[in-house]
Design an enzyme around this catalytic site. Structure first.
Site, PDB file in Angstrom:
ATOM      1  N   ASP A  86      83.286  21.445 -13.556  1.00 24.09           N
ATOM      2  CA  ASP A  86      82.793  22.742 -13.081  1.00 24.09           C
ATOM      3  C   ASP A  86      83.791  23.439 -12.158  1.00 24.09           C
ATOM      4  O   ASP A  86      84.789  22.843 -11.742  1.00 24.09           O
ATOM      5  CB  ASP A  86      81.441  22.560 -12.358  1.00 24.09           C
ATOM      6  CG  ASP A  86      81.437  21.396 -11.373  1.00 24.09           C
ATOM      7  OD1 ASP A  86      82.531  20.896 -11.014  1.00 24.09           O
ATOM      8  OD2 ASP A  86      80.344  20.971 -10.957  1.00 24.09           O
ATOM      9  N   ASN A 140      69.462  17.017  -5.122  1.00 26.30           N
ATOM     10  CA  ASN A 140      68.328  17.414  -5.976  1.00 26.30           C
ATOM     11  C   ASN A 140      68.474  16.869  -7.392  1.00 26.30           C
ATOM     12  O   ASN A 140      67.784  17.304  -8.294  1.00 26.30           O
ATOM     13  CB  ASN A 140      68.190  18.945  -5.988  1.00 26.30           C
ATOM     14  CG  ASN A 140      69.435  19.641  -6.518  1.00 26.30           C
ATOM     15  OD1 ASN A 140      70.363  18.993  -6.999  1.00 26.30           O
ATOM     16  ND2 ASN A 140      69.468  20.959  -6.436  1.00 26.30           N
ATOM     17  N   HIS A 186      71.179  17.090  -9.317  1.00 26.79           N
ATOM     18  CA  HIS A 186      72.037  17.824 -10.253  1.00 26.79           C
ATOM     19  C   HIS A 186      73.274  17.007 -10.611  1.00 26.79           C
ATOM     20  O   HIS A 186      73.744  16.179  -9.835  1.00 26.79           O
ATOM     21  CB  HIS A 186      72.390  19.233  -9.746  1.00 26.79           C
ATOM     22  CG  HIS A 186      73.395  19.321  -8.642  1.00 26.79           C
ATOM     23  ND1 HIS A 186      73.160  19.996  -7.465  1.00 26.79           N
ATOM     24  CD2 HIS A 186      74.661  18.865  -8.533  1.00 26.79           C
ATOM     25  CE1 HIS A 186      74.235  19.942  -6.700  1.00 26.79           C
ATOM     26  NE2 HIS A 186      75.156  19.253  -7.318  1.00 26.79           N
ATOM     27  N   GLU A 242      71.576  22.465 -12.340  1.00 26.97           N
ATOM     28  CA  GLU A 242      70.521  22.406 -11.335  1.00 26.97           C
ATOM     29  C   GLU A 242      69.176  22.041 -11.969  1.00 26.97           C
ATOM     30  O   GLU A 242      69.006  22.165 -13.185  1.00 26.97           O
ATOM     31  CB  GLU A 242      70.410  23.771 -10.648  1.00 26.97           C
ATOM     32  CG  GLU A 242      71.666  24.196  -9.879  1.00 26.97           C
ATOM     33  CD  GLU A 242      71.800  23.523  -8.516  1.00 26.97           C
ATOM     34  OE1 GLU A 242      71.285  22.401  -8.325  1.00 26.97           O
ATOM     35  OE2 GLU A 242      72.435  24.127  -7.631  1.00 26.97           O
TER      36      GLU A 242
HETATM   37  C1  GLP Z   1      78.747  19.445  -6.140  1.00 28.18           C
HETATM   38  C2  GLP Z   1      79.462  19.156  -7.457  1.00 28.18           C
HETATM   39  C3  GLP Z   1      78.950  17.894  -8.118  1.00 28.18           C
HETATM   40  C4  GLP Z   1      78.851  16.788  -7.101  1.00 28.18           C
HETATM   41  C5  GLP Z   1      77.861  17.145  -6.014  1.00 28.18           C
HETATM   42  C6  GLP Z   1      77.729  16.081  -4.950  1.00 28.18           C
HETATM   43  O1  GLP Z   1      77.658  20.274  -6.256  1.00 28.18           O
HETATM   44  N1  GLP Z   1      79.393  20.225  -8.392  1.00 28.18           N
HETATM   45  O2  GLP Z   1      79.821  17.543  -9.189  1.00 28.18           O
HETATM   46  O3  GLP Z   1      78.443  15.601  -7.727  1.00 28.18           O
HETATM   47  O4  GLP Z   1      78.316  18.338  -5.390  1.00 28.18           O
HETATM   48  O5  GLP Z   1      78.725  16.216  -3.993  1.00 28.18           O
HETATM   49  P1  GLP Z   1      79.203  15.085  -3.019  1.00 28.18           P
HETATM   50  O6  GLP Z   1      79.914  14.090  -3.869  1.00 28.18           O
HETATM   51  O7  GLP Z   1      80.128  15.763  -2.059  1.00 28.18           O
HETATM   52  O8  GLP Z   1      77.989  14.539  -2.386  1.00 28.18           O
END
Ligand code: GLP
Length: 234
Positions: free
Chosen positions: A62, A128, A130, A135
Site C-alpha cells: 500500500d 481493528n 486491517h 479496513e
Molecule cells: C498500517 C499499514 C499496515 C500495518 C499496520 C500496523 O496501517 N498499512 O500494513 O500492518 O499499519 O502498523 P504497525 O506495524 O506500525 O503496528
C-alpha cells in the site's frame, strides 16, 4: 494457520527471516512487502544478511494518497530507508499515491500483481484487524482499491506524523483477494494493542468486519506473535 510464539520483535524478525530464506532456497522470486513498525526487525535481519536480492521482485501492499516518494512519511521512503538502500532488487513496485487518476492507478497495480504473483507475503495487522489498508467492512473480493482510512487507523498512524492533521485520509491498497493469492503469508504482531485483533483473527468467525480473519481460509499462513499479542488467545 501455524502460530509461532516468540519472546519479542527481534526474535520474530529472525523467525520471519529464516522462513524467507527457506522459501528463497525453494525458488521464491516475488516478495509481498509491508510497512509499519512491525516488520522493522525483519528488515534489519535482511539488511544484516548476505542474502542476494538482485534476482528478486518486490510488490508492496500500500501507499498513502497524496505523499510524494521522497516525503519521509511515504511508504516509498520507508522501503527505501529500511530495505532498498541496503539491498538491490531486480524490480520493486509500490502504488503511486500521486497518480492523477487514482482509479487508473489501481488498475495498473492489479496488472503489476498479475504479472508478478507473490510467493511470500509479509503482513502486519491493524488494531481493528486491517491488513494492508483493507479496513473493516472491505469486501474479500476486492483487488487494488482506493481506501478512506478509518479514524482508528488515522489515530494509530498519527504517531509517525507531526500532527494528526498531517495523516493522509486516503490510501491505495492491494485488495484482500490479491493478498489471498500469495503462496505463503507470514503475519507478525507484537504488543498488547494487537491482542484483540489476533484473537479475533484466529478464533473468531471469518468476517469482513475483521479483515485478517480471511486468513483462516488460506492454506499456508504463519502467524508470529509475542506473548502480549498472543495474550488473549484461548
Ligand atoms: C498500517 C499499514 C499496515 C500495518 C499496520 C500496523 O496501517 N498499512 O500494513 O500492518 O499499519 O502498523 P504497525 O506495524 O506500525 O503496528
Amino acid at each position: 494457520m501455524k502460530i509461532i510464539r516468540v519472546q519479542n520483535q527481534i526474535e520474530g524478525g529472525q523467525v520471519a527471516f529464516s522462513l524467507l530464506k527457506d522459501e528463497m532456497a525453494k525458488g521464491a522470486k516475488t516478495l509481498g512487502l509491508a510497512t509499519g513498525s512491525t516488520p522493522l526487525a525483519f528488515y534489519d535481519e535482511i539488511r544484516k544478511s548476505d542474502l542476494d536480492f538482485s534476482d528478486m521482485t518486490s510488490v508492496n501492499l500500500d501507499e498513502y494518497v497524496g505523499l510524494a516518494a521522497d516525503n519521509d512519511q511515504s511508504y516509498h521512503y520507508f522501503m527505501q530507508e529500511n530495505l532498498f538502500r541496503a539491498k538491490s532488487f531486480k524490480e520493486s513496485f509500490l502504488p503511486n499515491g500521486l497518480a492523477s487518476d487514482l482509479q487508473e492507478e489501481t488498475r495498473r497495480y492489479d496488472q503489476v500483481i498479475a504479472e508478478h504473483p507473490i510467493d511470500f507475503q509479509i503482513l502486519g495487522i491493524g488494531h481493528n484487524g486491517h491488513i494492508g489498508f483493507n479496513e473493516p467492512g472491505t469486501s474479500f473480493d476486492v483487488t487494488t482499491h482506493v481506501v478512506n482510512l478509518t479514524e482508528d487507523t488515522i489515530k494509530a498512524n498519527s504517531r509517525f506524523f507531526d500532527s494528526i492533521d498531517d495523516v493522509p485520509k486516503q490510501a491505495i491498497s492491494m485488495g484482500i483477494q490479491s493478498i489471498m493469492q500469495s503462496k505463503m503469508i507470514v503475519l507478525m504482531a507484537y504488543g498488547q494493542g494487537k491482542a484483540d485483533a489476533i484473537k479475533q483473527m484466529i478464533e473468531g468467525p471469518v468476517t469482513e468486519d475483521l479483515p485478517a480473519s480471511v486468513l483462516q481460509k488460506h492454506p499456508n499462513v504463519v502467524v508470529i506473535v509475542d506473548e502480549a499479542a498472543a495474550s488473549a488467545l484461548d
